[in-house]
Structures are given as structure tokens and as C-alpha cells.
Design an enzyme around this catalytic site. Structure first.
Site, PDB file in Angstrom:
ATOM      1  N   LEU A   1       0.853  -1.185   0.000  1.00  0.00           N
ATOM      2  CA  LEU A   1       0.000   0.000   0.000  1.00  0.00           C
ATOM      3  C   LEU A   1       0.890   1.236   0.000  1.00  0.00           C
ATOM      4  O   LEU A   1       1.533   1.555   0.994  1.00  0.00           O
ATOM      5  CB  LEU A   1      -0.898   0.009   1.239  1.00  0.00           C
ATOM      6  CG  LEU A   1      -1.782  -1.219   1.466  1.00  0.00           C
ATOM      7  CD1 LEU A   1      -2.622  -1.044   2.716  1.00  0.00           C
ATOM      8  CD2 LEU A   1      -2.674  -1.468   0.259  1.00  0.00           C
TER       9      LEU A   1
ATOM     10  N   GLY B   1       7.897   3.199  -0.376  1.00  0.00           N
ATOM     11  CA  GLY B   1       7.345   2.075  -1.126  1.00  0.00           C
ATOM     12  C   GLY B   1       8.198   1.683  -2.322  1.00  0.00           C
ATOM     13  O   GLY B   1       8.405   0.497  -2.591  1.00  0.00           O
TER      14      GLY B   1
ATOM     15  N   ARG C   1      -2.918   5.944  -5.394  1.00  0.00           N
ATOM     16  CA  ARG C   1      -4.025   6.827  -5.734  1.00  0.00           C
ATOM     17  C   ARG C   1      -3.976   7.259  -7.191  1.00  0.00           C
ATOM     18  O   ARG C   1      -5.016   7.452  -7.819  1.00  0.00           O
ATOM     19  CB  ARG C   1      -4.008   8.057  -4.827  1.00  0.00           C
ATOM     20  CG  ARG C   1      -4.443   7.787  -3.403  1.00  0.00           C
ATOM     21  CD  ARG C   1      -4.490   9.059  -2.587  1.00  0.00           C
ATOM     22  NE  ARG C   1      -3.175   9.708  -2.505  1.00  0.00           N
ATOM     23  CZ  ARG C   1      -2.970  10.892  -1.946  1.00  0.00           C
ATOM     24  NH1 ARG C   1      -3.983  11.578  -1.455  1.00  0.00           N
ATOM     25  NH2 ARG C   1      -1.757  11.402  -1.897  1.00  0.00           N
TER      26      ARG C   1
ATOM     27  N   GLU D   1       8.686  -1.941  13.006  1.00  0.00           N
ATOM     28  CA  GLU D   1      10.010  -1.407  13.315  1.00  0.00           C
ATOM     29  C   GLU D   1      10.273  -0.086  12.605  1.00  0.00           C
ATOM     30  O   GLU D   1      10.899   0.822  13.158  1.00  0.00           O
ATOM     31  CB  GLU D   1      11.091  -2.421  12.919  1.00  0.00           C
ATOM     32  CG  GLU D   1      12.500  -2.007  13.276  1.00  0.00           C
ATOM     33  CD  GLU D   1      12.737  -1.962  14.779  1.00  0.00           C
ATOM     34  OE1 GLU D   1      13.059  -0.860  15.283  1.00  0.00           O
ATOM     35  OE2 GLU D   1      12.594  -2.992  15.444  1.00  0.00           O
TER      36      GLU D   1
ATOM     37  N   ILE E   1      17.245   2.079  12.280  1.00  0.00           N
ATOM     38  CA  ILE E   1      17.837   1.706  13.559  1.00  0.00           C
ATOM     39  C   ILE E   1      17.009   0.600  14.214  1.00  0.00           C
ATOM     40  O   ILE E   1      15.816   0.793  14.466  1.00  0.00           O
ATOM     41  CB  ILE E   1      17.914   2.909  14.517  1.00  0.00           C
ATOM     42  CG1 ILE E   1      18.683   4.067  13.867  1.00  0.00           C
ATOM     43  CG2 ILE E   1      18.576   2.513  15.827  1.00  0.00           C
ATOM     44  CD1 ILE E   1      18.644   5.349  14.676  1.00  0.00           C
TER      45      ILE E   1
ATOM     46  N   ASP F   1       5.854  14.728  15.138  1.00  0.00           N
ATOM     47  CA  ASP F   1       6.474  13.483  14.692  1.00  0.00           C
ATOM     48  C   ASP F   1       7.203  12.803  15.848  1.00  0.00           C
ATOM     49  O   ASP F   1       7.030  11.606  16.100  1.00  0.00           O
ATOM     50  CB  ASP F   1       7.455  13.779  13.548  1.00  0.00           C
ATOM     51  CG  ASP F   1       8.240  12.555  13.105  1.00  0.00           C
ATOM     52  OD1 ASP F   1       7.706  11.778  12.295  1.00  0.00           O
ATOM     53  OD2 ASP F   1       9.385  12.372  13.580  1.00  0.00           O
TER      54      ASP F   1
ATOM     55  N   LYS G   1       6.449   9.103  17.993  1.00  0.00           N
ATOM     56  CA  LYS G   1       7.473   8.082  18.217  1.00  0.00           C
ATOM     57  C   LYS G   1       7.700   7.841  19.706  1.00  0.00           C
ATOM     58  O   LYS G   1       7.899   6.699  20.138  1.00  0.00           O
ATOM     59  CB  LYS G   1       8.771   8.514  17.539  1.00  0.00           C
ATOM     60  CG  LYS G   1       8.669   8.579  16.019  1.00  0.00           C
ATOM     61  CD  LYS G   1       9.890   9.219  15.397  1.00  0.00           C
ATOM     62  CE  LYS G   1       9.767   9.310  13.885  1.00  0.00           C
ATOM     63  NZ  LYS G   1      10.914  10.020  13.260  1.00  0.00           N
TER      64      LYS G   1
ATOM     65  N   GLY H   1      14.444   8.577   5.583  1.00  0.00           N
ATOM     66  CA  GLY H   1      14.881   8.371   4.205  1.00  0.00           C
ATOM     67  C   GLY H   1      14.311   7.087   3.642  1.00  0.00           C
ATOM     68  O   GLY H   1      13.976   6.156   4.378  1.00  0.00           O
TER      69      GLY H   1
END
Length: 426
Positions: free
Chosen positions: A10, A16, A46, A126, A133, A198, A202, A301
Site C-alpha cells: 500500500l 514504497g 491513488r 520497526e 535503527i 512526529d 514516536k 529516508g
């Protein structure tokens, strides 16, 4: 070797595309490690006509994401579209259809992880924290026999890059942000990063795993870096400190609650986190038996995040062949998240004050009235440039806040130039 395991993807953006690339390049190795080959069954997007960063059979593209994740021949679903919806509905539909799921969706897990975990499928994530990491699996599995006391780290590469440039070049926040955007480290709208959203998501995930309790993003005290000035950075540098945006998850002294917070803080330049440069991430985990562990590497990244996705893909594929599943959500401790006001911290305070006798005594008296003891104090400048620089001992955040309110009412205090929490040197 077993028959191929079919994988539905997805999203085909930066991450992706890298997932597809790695699946193709490492196909033989992945098959050997899993015990069965992997086969891409479809890619839900999309806009099918958009140019992709990787080449693959265009017949695999579909706009019917729900149809893809519920197909009878699909074994594993990888979700890298992000956001809350339709990601949540698609993951739940996949699990209801008996699929295993790999996701990198930190926002969804931090907002509604309980619903996702209750979906019933094998779930690995993960890649949702700190990119490549290996961090969540050590917390969830390797340290399952230990008692974690604290998690402290840099979990957002964008803000670390900005603060690092402000420290190393003297740049302003806006100039450092523009450079980060030009290099692709920051989005055109950087709000999620620079305002701490963000990192807070986390932190919620990390705290939940570390302390076996359910923690959401709403439980996390959050402050961003937009108010950090070049003067703040230069002042910290002059005292042997560096400013970092930290995620801090800690068990209370009595062990009955946890504090989860994200905010900028000064740390000594001798601290290992002070040397984390540019867009890198680093996280300290402190456990009773294992002691201090440090995890360091690229936190964002396409390729680093895809590496974590592939690691989870191997894990769920092996589980599927063995007809088992990975660890389920562990929330047995049910520790409450205490409010920020009850969190014990230290502060660095700069005050613009009147240059006359008795100033220090009045300021010190106010700190004492709120049970905040002063570790060091010095006066800089004279006349209109007079400034008091104070570093406190540890006190509750509520006491520190009340002290700041009292300072604003003192006639001798012209302005509170800056207030910065201090971590890592006690």
C-alpha cells in the site's frame, strides 16, 4: 522450498519504491532467509499514471486498495501510505482477512494503536520509529526480561539537522530550515517535525513498548523548536552545551507512573547525544540489568526505512510459514502517564534585570519560595545589558513554571530572555 508468499504493498512513494527495489535486488537472499520466495501481488496507489522511482510490471498497480488487501491469494500486507485513514481501515480489513501486516505508520500507531493491535493479525512496525535503527524489536523482545527505566533520544532527523546547523554555523532557525528543505530533509510544510508532532508519536510508541503500558500521542507533553533562536544556541555553546530536541520516556522514582515528553533541552557537549550530527538519530535505553544501551543511525529516508520494512517482512513471512506470530501487545503494567507538572527537571534561565543592589537576593528568594534551589548563578553585563544566568537543581516542572510566573511580576525583572530545560548532566 515452500510456494511463494504473496505481498501486497500500500503506497509507492519514496519508501514504497525502495521496498520494491530491495525485494527485487535481494530476492534470492530473502527467499533463502525465509524458506520461501516473496512475490509482489499488487501495489495500491491513488494515481496509477504518476512516474515512479522504480520500474515494475504496471499491471500490478491498482486503485482498489481494499480489494487488494482482502484478496484470497495475498499473505502479507505492507502499509507505507501513512496518516490515519484510509490506512487504519485497510490494515483492519487485511487482518480480518487473515493477513500479516507490516507498517511504518507512526501516526496511526500513536493515535489508535489499541485498535490496530486488537485486529488479530501478526503485526510488525520497526520502521515507524528511527528508520533503519533496530530499536523497537530490542525493546519488545531482547529486553523483555529486563526492567527499562528510561528512554532518551533524538528521534527526528529534520529538527536535529536544523539545530545542528544553528550550532555549527550560527544560522538562524529560518535559514537552517530552508537549507533542510532544499536538501529534502524537511517537507514544504515542516509543522509535524518542527513542532514536535512526529517525535511525540514516536515517543508514545517507545514508551508503550518500554513500560508495557498503553500510551498515545495525546499523553505526550510536546514542545517544538520554532522558538529557539541563534542567541539561545550561541549562549548554550558558550557554556559547553548543545540544544537538541529530545524524546524522554521515564519511569517515576516510585515506579507507579511514567513521564513521556518531547521538548528542546540543553545537554553537555561531553554527552554522546551531543555528537549526533545532521539528520541522524540516536536513542539511549537504560535498563536495570543491561545498563545503558545506545542505538544510532539514519532515522529517515527511503532506503533506511525500507531496510526496516524488509526486516519486518522477513519476520512475518517466517512466522507465517511456521504458523505462528510475533509478540502481541504487552500492556499488563497499565502505568499511568503523569502530567508534565509532576515531572522533575532542571532549568537554565536567562533574565534581563535592573542593574542595582539586591536584585540577586530578590530573585533567589522567589526561587526558594517555590522550592526550586539554585545550582549556579552569574551576572553578565551592566546597566541596560544586565542579565542573570541561573541553572537550577532538579525540581518539578510545576514549581519551575510557578517560579517563572513570579519572576514576570518582579519589577526588577525586565524580561525572561530564555528558559531551557537541562538534561544529561546529573
Amino acid at each position: 522450498m515452500s510456494k511463494p508468499l504473496k505481498v501486497a504493498l500500500l503506497g509507492c512513494g519514496v519508501v514504497g519504491s525502495q521496498v520494491i527495489k530491495l525485494m527485487e535486488e535481494q530476492a534470492d537472499d530473502l527467499a533463502a532467509r525465509i524458506g520461501a520466495p516473496l512475490e509482489l501481488a499488487g501495489v495500491a496507489v491513488r494515481k496509477p499514471g504518476r512516474k515512479r522511482e522504480v520500474s515494475f510490471d504496471p499491471a500490478l498497480l491498482t486503485t482498489d486498495a481494499e480489494g487488494l488487501v482482502t484478496r484470497d491469494d495475498v499473505d502479507i500486507v505492507i502499509e507505507v501510505i501513512g496518516g490515519i485513514e484510509p490506512a487504519r481501515s485497510l490494515i483492519l480489513a487485511a487482518m480480518a482477512s487473515g493477513k500479516s501486516v507490516v507498517t511504518a505508520n507512526k501516526a496511526l500507531l500513536a493515535e489508535d494503536g489499541a485498535t490496530i493491535h486488537a485486529g488479530g493479525g501478526d503485526l510488525y512496525y520497526e520502521a515507524s520509529v528511527a528508520g533503519a535503527i533496530p530499536l523497537l524489536r530490542p525493546l519488545r523482545e531482547s529486553l523483555a526480561g529486563d526492567r527499562v527505566k528510561r528512554v532518551l533520544g533524538i528521534v527526528n532527523g529534520t529538527t536535529n539537522y536544523i539545530l545542528d546547523k544553528m550550532d555549527s554555523t550560527g544560522a538562524s532557525f529560518n535559514d537552517a530550515l530552508e537549507e533542510a528543505q532544499a536538501l529534502g530533509y524537511a517537507e514544504a510544510d515542516p509543522t509535524a517535525d518542527v513542532e514536535g508532532f512526529d517525535a511525540a508519536a514516536k515517543a508514545a510508541i517507545l514508551a508503550g513498548l518500554a513500560f508495557h503500558s498503553r500510551v498515545t500521542a495525546a499523553d505526550v507533553h510536546r514542545e517544538g523548536i520554532t522558538e529557539i533562536t541563534a542567541t539561545d544556541v550561541a549562549s548554550a555553546k558558550a557554556m559547553g552545551y548543545v540544544i537538541k530536541l529530545l524524546a524522554i520516556c521515564a519511569r517515576s522514582d516510585d515506579g507507579r507512573s511514567i513521564g513521556v515528553r518531547v521538548h528542546p533541552a540543553m545537554i553537555p557537549r561531553t554527552h554522546p547525544l551531543a555528537g549526533v550530527r545532521e539528520a541522524y538519530n540516536a536513542v539511549f535505553v537504560e535498563a536495570e540489568s543491561a545498563g545503558q544501551l545506545m542505538f544510532y543511525g539514519k532515522g529517515a529516508g527511503g532506503a533506511p526505512t525500507a531496510s526496516a520494512v524488509l526486516g519486518d517482512l522477513v519476520a512475518v513471512a517466517r512466522n507465517r510459514l511456521a504458523r505462528t506470530r510475533g509478540p502481541e501487545e504487552s500492556v499488563y503494567a497499565s502505568l499511568a502517564v503523569h502530567p508534565m507538572g509532576e515531572t522533575v527537571t532542571r532549568c537554565h534561565v536567562s533574565l534581563d534585570v535592573a542593574d542595582k543592589p539586591g536584585v540577586l537576593a530578590q530573585v533567589a528568594t522567589l526561587f526558594a519560595e517555590h522550592d526550586v534551589s539554585i545550582q549556579t548563578v552569574r551576572q553578565e553585563g551592566h546597566g541596560d545589558d544586565a542579565q542573570l544566568v541561573i541553572v537550577t537543581h532538579r525540581a518539578t516542572d510545576a514549581a519551575l513554571s510557578a517560579t517563572m510566573e513570579g519572576l514576570r511580576r518582579l519589577d526588577i525583572v525586565r524580561a525572561i530572555a530564555s528558559v531551557m530545560r537541562v538534561e544529561g548532566d546529573d
